[in-house]
Each structure stands twice: as C-alpha cells, then as structure tokens.
Design an enzyme around this catalytic site. Structure first.
Site: not given
Length: 298
Positions: A7, A10, A12, A102, A180, A184, A188, A250
């Site tokens: 994957g 961006a 990765g 994520n 995390k 997010n 996000n 993301s």
C-alpha cells in the site's frame, strides 16, 4: 532487513523512503500503475521539510514481490483482505506483517489471514501527501510505535532488529493505536467537512473542540480494556495544529481522489463500540453520519 511496503501510496511511500534511507532493502508494492511507473522511471521523489530527494526504490505490483522478512501493511482498512490475499505466498514463506493502518480493528482483520506469531501492530504519526505520480511529501517530525502480538513468536524476534530511529518497539503500542485513532477522529472528519488543511482547523475550530472529540474516543477505548493517555493526545493535537498546518488529512485526500474514506474504522468504529457498551458518543456519532452523507453525495 528486507521490507515490503504493501500500500505504497502517500504514507506508505514516505515510510518506505525513511526505511530505505536507514539502510533497509525496501520494495514498494501498490496497484497504482501510474505511481509505480513514475517511480520506476525517475525514482521516488520525496519533499521533506529541508530537502528534496529522488530515491531509487524498487516498485512493483504485490504479485511480483520477492520473498521478504517483513510486510508493512498500509492499505485502507477496507482493502485489508484483498491486500493480504495478494501476498499470501510471502506470508506462507514466513514474512511477518506489521499493520500501521489508520483506525481501529486492524489487528483482528490481519489475524484472520496471518498466524499470530507473525503479526506486529502499531501506528504512525508520519504525515504523507501524494503530490503526483511518484511524488510524495512529508512535514514535521514523526513517531511510529509498534509491538508484536505474540511475545514468543518470530515477529517478536524480528522486532528487536526493527527497533530504531524510524520505528520504536514498545509495550504501549496498543494504547498508542487508540491515541492515534483519537487524534484522527478529531482531525480527519472535521478537515473533510470543513474542506481544509490542518492549518484551517487550527484557525476555525481550534484545539479545544478537537480534544473533546478525542476524549470521547479514549473513553470507549478504556471500556474495551485499553487505557490511552489523554494528555499525550492533547500534545499531539496541539503539535499538529502548530507544525502540520499545510497537511491535508488522509480523509480529505481520499474524497478529492474519489475514494471511500476510512470513517468506519475511525468515528464509525467508536460509534459502534460505544453502542455495544451503552455509551453515548454524540460528537463522533455526528461526524460519522455527516461523512457518510458526504460520501453518498460523491
């Protein structure tokens, strides 16, 4: 160590670049032919805060990959099964799998296809932007904690060699996955609905509301048996709002590219887990509903 990034979008690609620079033998695996062809032709361009590099890293489709020691899984959560199916021969050959995806529930998905002794899990605060085919950017400092699912399995032995500047082996990885996710969940969906960067969130929403959203997430995490550090999350949010102002989260990148978001592994997951435990999570429930509505309009 021979490491495959499964994957290599961006994030990765940025992590692959970090590990390549650290001296590991890295292969980038993805299905985006335009991205792969650009890397093959010109190398991977990475814009760091202080420099731009063009790195000659092998890039290919997953079914073309040679046997590796480690597969770092960075696909979207909804693509986990298909991605692991595509590298099943490598897993059968002994490759360990580290999910840095994520959201929440990733370990359960990986365990369905990988023996427990070969599973590692963690998260990363590394920001990554895809600027174009073969071109990514990252901003600010990053931290990537991880741990082995089975302390006596081959993944635990591999973890000792992986522990270093790019990734940090720690017993607190499970808590940091929830932290995390809380981060997010706070940034996000709000960035997507506001159609803005992290800097726009800092200007129009601010830290207090973001931290209230994150606090809901950690309450649900504690109810599942994983206690996160709200003070650490508050520091992460403050840092991002100050240092990652140009970054598009993301979820924003996904919608702009016409992809489905990971809302069900973030605010939607918190909503469902809260309901199971009779817990009300009004901010996360609202954000999940609004993002679902936005997706259905795309």
């Amino acid at each position: 160590m021979k490491i495959a990034i499964l994957g290599a979008g961006a994030l990765g690609s940025v992590i692959g670049a970090e590990l390549h620079t650290a001296g590991h033998e890295v292969v980038l695996l993805d299905l985006n032919e335009e991205h792969l062809n650009a890397i093959k032709a010109n190398g991977l361009r990475v814009d760091w805060d202080d420099r731009t590099e063009h790195l000659k890293i092998p890039a290919m489709r997953p079914d073309e990959a040679p046997q590796m020691d480690l597969i770092i899984l960075l696909t979207k959560t909804m693509h986990t099964d298909a991605a692991l199916e595509g590298v099943a021969p490598l897993i059968s050959g002994g490759a360990c799998v580290l999910t840095l995806q994520n959201g929440l529930g990733n370990v359960e998905r990986v365990r369905a296809r990988v023996p427990d002794g070969q599973v590692l899990y963690g998260c990363t605060m590394t920001p990554g932007d895809l600027r174009g085919p073969g071109h990514v950017a990252s901003h600010g400092l990053a931290y990537t904690p991880f741990d082995a699912l089975d302390p006596d399995g081959p993944a635990a032995r591999l973890a000792a060699d992986l522990d270093g500047d790019q990734l940090s082996w720690t017993e607190t990885a499970a808590a940091q996955v929830w932290q995390k996710a809380a981060f997010n969940c706070a940034l996000n969906a709000t960035a997507l609905l506001g159609k803005g960067t992290v800097g726009a969130l800092a200007e129009h929403i601010g830290a207090d509301l973001a931290q209230d959203i994150a606090a809901e997430v950690l309450l649900v995490g504690a109810a599942t048996g994983v206690t996160g550090d709200i003070h650490a999350v508050r520091k992460q949010i403050d840092f991002a709002l100050r240092e990652h102002i140009g970054h598009k989260p993301s979820m924003v990148q996904d919608v702009e590219a016409g992809r489905r978001t990971e809302i069900e592994a973030l605010n939607g997951y918190v909503e469902r887990e809260g309901e199971k435990r009779g817990m009300d999570v009004p901010m996360n429930r609202l954000l999940a509903a609004l993002v679902r509505m936005r997706e259905n309009q795309s």
